[in-house]
Design a protein around this motif. Structure first.
Motif, PDB file in Angstrom:
ATOM      1  N   LEU A   1       0.833  -1.190   0.000  1.00 37.86           N
ATOM      2  CA  LEU A   1       0.000   0.000   0.000  1.00 37.86           C
ATOM      3  C   LEU A   1       0.871   1.245   0.000  1.00 37.86           C
ATOM      4  N   SER A   2       0.441   2.274  -0.726  1.00 36.47           N
ATOM      5  CA  SER A   2       1.180   3.527  -0.731  1.00 36.47           C
ATOM      6  C   SER A   2       0.984   4.243   0.593  1.00 36.47           C
ATOM      7  N   LEU A   3       1.855   5.186   0.883  1.00 33.79           N
ATOM      8  CA  LEU A   3       1.744   5.948   2.124  1.00 33.79           C
ATOM      9  C   LEU A   3       0.442   6.742   2.147  1.00 33.79           C
ATOM     10  N   GLU A   4       0.044   7.259   0.995  1.00 34.56           N
ATOM     11  CA  GLU A   4      -1.194   8.029   0.929  1.00 34.56           C
ATOM     12  C   GLU A   4      -2.404   7.173   1.303  1.00 34.56           C
ATOM     13  N   GLU A   5      -2.376   5.897   0.929  1.00 37.41           N
ATOM     14  CA  GLU A   5      -3.465   4.981   1.263  1.00 37.41           C
ATOM     15  C   GLU A   5      -3.379   4.477   2.701  1.00 37.41           C
TER      16      GLU A   5
ATOM     17  N   GLU B   1       7.244   9.786  -2.346  1.00 35.67           N
ATOM     18  CA  GLU B   1       7.469   8.503  -1.695  1.00 35.67           C
ATOM     19  C   GLU B   1       8.340   7.575  -2.539  1.00 35.67           C
ATOM     20  N   LYS B   2       8.321   7.760  -3.854  1.00 31.83           N
ATOM     21  CA  LYS B   2       9.077   6.886  -4.756  1.00 31.83           C
ATOM     22  C   LYS B   2      10.539   7.286  -4.898  1.00 31.83           C
ATOM     23  N   LYS B   3      10.899   8.459  -4.377  1.00 33.49           N
ATOM     24  CA  LYS B   3      12.278   8.907  -4.504  1.00 33.49           C
ATOM     25  C   LYS B   3      13.200   8.085  -3.609  1.00 33.49           C
ATOM     26  N   HIS B   4      14.434   7.913  -4.069  1.00 36.43           N
ATOM     27  CA  HIS B   4      15.429   7.138  -3.318  1.00 36.43           C
ATOM     28  C   HIS B   4      16.336   8.091  -2.542  1.00 36.43           C
ATOM     29  N   LEU B   5      16.540   7.789  -1.268  1.00 37.51           N
ATOM     30  CA  LEU B   5      17.416   8.608  -0.433  1.00 37.51           C
ATOM     31  C   LEU B   5      18.864   8.144  -0.563  1.00 37.51           C
ATOM     32  N   ARG B   6      19.771   9.084  -0.678  1.00 40.94           N
ATOM     33  CA  ARG B   6      21.184   8.749  -0.851  1.00 40.94           C
ATOM     34  C   ARG B   6      21.911   8.551   0.478  1.00 40.94           C
ATOM     35  N   PHE B   7      21.439   9.221   1.526  1.00 45.42           N
ATOM     36  CA  PHE B   7      22.231   9.278   2.749  1.00 45.42           C
ATOM     37  C   PHE B   7      21.586   8.593   3.956  1.00 45.42           C
TER      38      PHE B   7
ATOM     39  N   PHE C   1       9.364   5.935   5.984  1.00 47.62           N
ATOM     40  CA  PHE C   1       9.755   6.112   7.378  1.00 47.62           C
ATOM     41  C   PHE C   1      10.013   7.584   7.675  1.00 47.62           C
ATOM     42  N   HIS C   2      10.781   8.237   6.798  1.00 48.26           N
ATOM     43  CA  HIS C   2      11.146   9.637   7.019  1.00 48.26           C
ATOM     44  C   HIS C   2       9.955  10.575   6.890  1.00 48.26           C
ATOM     45  N   LEU C   3       9.073  10.320   5.939  1.00 47.52           N
ATOM     46  CA  LEU C   3       7.935  11.214   5.749  1.00 47.52           C
ATOM     47  C   LEU C   3       6.989  11.167   6.945  1.00 47.52           C
ATOM     48  N   ARG C   4       6.748   9.987   7.477  1.00 41.27           N
ATOM     49  CA  ARG C   4       5.921   9.903   8.686  1.00 41.27           C
ATOM     50  C   ARG C   4       6.550  10.726   9.808  1.00 41.27           C
ATOM     51  N   ASP C   5       7.853  10.608   9.964  1.00 35.00           N
ATOM     52  CA  ASP C   5       8.578  11.326  11.015  1.00 35.00           C
ATOM     53  C   ASP C   5       8.480  12.845  10.814  1.00 35.00           C
ATOM     54  N   LEU C   6       8.745  13.325   9.609  1.00 36.00           N
ATOM     55  CA  LEU C   6       8.773  14.765   9.358  1.00 36.00           C
ATOM     56  C   LEU C   6       7.383  15.392   9.421  1.00 36.00           C
TER      57      LEU C   6
END
Length: 230
Positions: free
Chosen positions: A32-36, A190-196, A203-208
């Motif tokens: 499921l996507s984060l939006e869903e 949500e589909k973007k890849h984090l480099r660092f 995980f990060h979007l829920r946190d921010l």
């Protein structure tokens, strides 16, 4: 027929509640996507689902944990979150940890997961200095800066993950700040890849969002994530 119905209705409330949570968790998997899958009905449901969605981290042996900020983005009533967390902590369902990130970050881990990771906690009887040293070296205890004779329980092997947490936060905020309107569709972001960061974008979007650095806006085409104004 009546006998079966009465038998089902006589189930202890806690057992029925656990079955409902398990059913909701299994239906809210990583496909499921984060939006869903952004908000949940209560704190324990949110915890179990986010535990199941915890990203796999290569070369780091760590059990799933959930940030308190993530709960704030997932359950609308923060007072409800705090109240239910305290109740679950008292019932020894979970443990809450203060994280050494330089911010007011707290991680939540189910107690069974923590005990499985920390086999050294099987030490019984009077704890001696050598036991404390062993627990500190294993990353299970950390000394409090204010009082060196007081200790915090900690999550072993979390050091590199905390570094990634801080770097991932900065990477996402920097990316959005460079955009013209400091925003992006949630489904695309949500589909973007984090480099660092070894942690995933979800995980990060829920946190921010939960910490107030980002906010969501409902539009006809879906949720937009935007930098919160100072």
């Amino acid at each position: 027929m009546n006998k079966d119905t009465n038998s089902d209705s006589s189930k202890p409330k806690k057992r029925r509640r656990d079955e409902e949570i398990e059913a909701e968790s299994s239906s809210s998997d990583r496909t499921l996507s984060l939006e869903e899958n952004l908000t949940f009905s209560d704190t324990l449901v949110a915890l179990r689902i986010m535990r199941a969605q915890f990203p796999h981290i290569d070369k780091v042996s760590i059990r799933p944990f959930i940030l308190q900020s993530q709960l704030y983005s997932s359950v609308n009533d923060r007072t409800q979150v705090d109240r239910e967390l305290e109740s679950l902590r008292r019932e020894r369902v979970l443990r809450v940890f203060k994280l050494n990130t330089g911010q007011d970050d707290h991680a939540i881990m189910f107690l069974d997961d923590y005990l499985n990771q920390c086999s050294l906690l099987s030490i019984v009887g009077k704890v001696k200095d050598e036991h404390i040293s062993l627990l500190i070296n294993a990353g299970i205890l950390t000394r409090q800066l204010i009082d060196p004779d007081m200790y915090w329980f900690a999550i072993p092997n979390i050091g590199s993950v905390l570094k990634g947490l801080s770097q991932g936060r900065k990477e996402i905020l920097s990316f959005l700040n460079r955009r013209k309107y400091k925003e992006m569709m949630l489904a695309l972001l949500e589909k973007k890849h984090l480099r660092f960061s070894p942690l995933d974008m979800r995980f990060h979007l829920r946190d921010l969002i939960g910490s107030g650095h980002l906010k969501t806006i409902h539009t006809p085409t879906g949720l937009v994530v935007q930098i919160s104004k100072d």
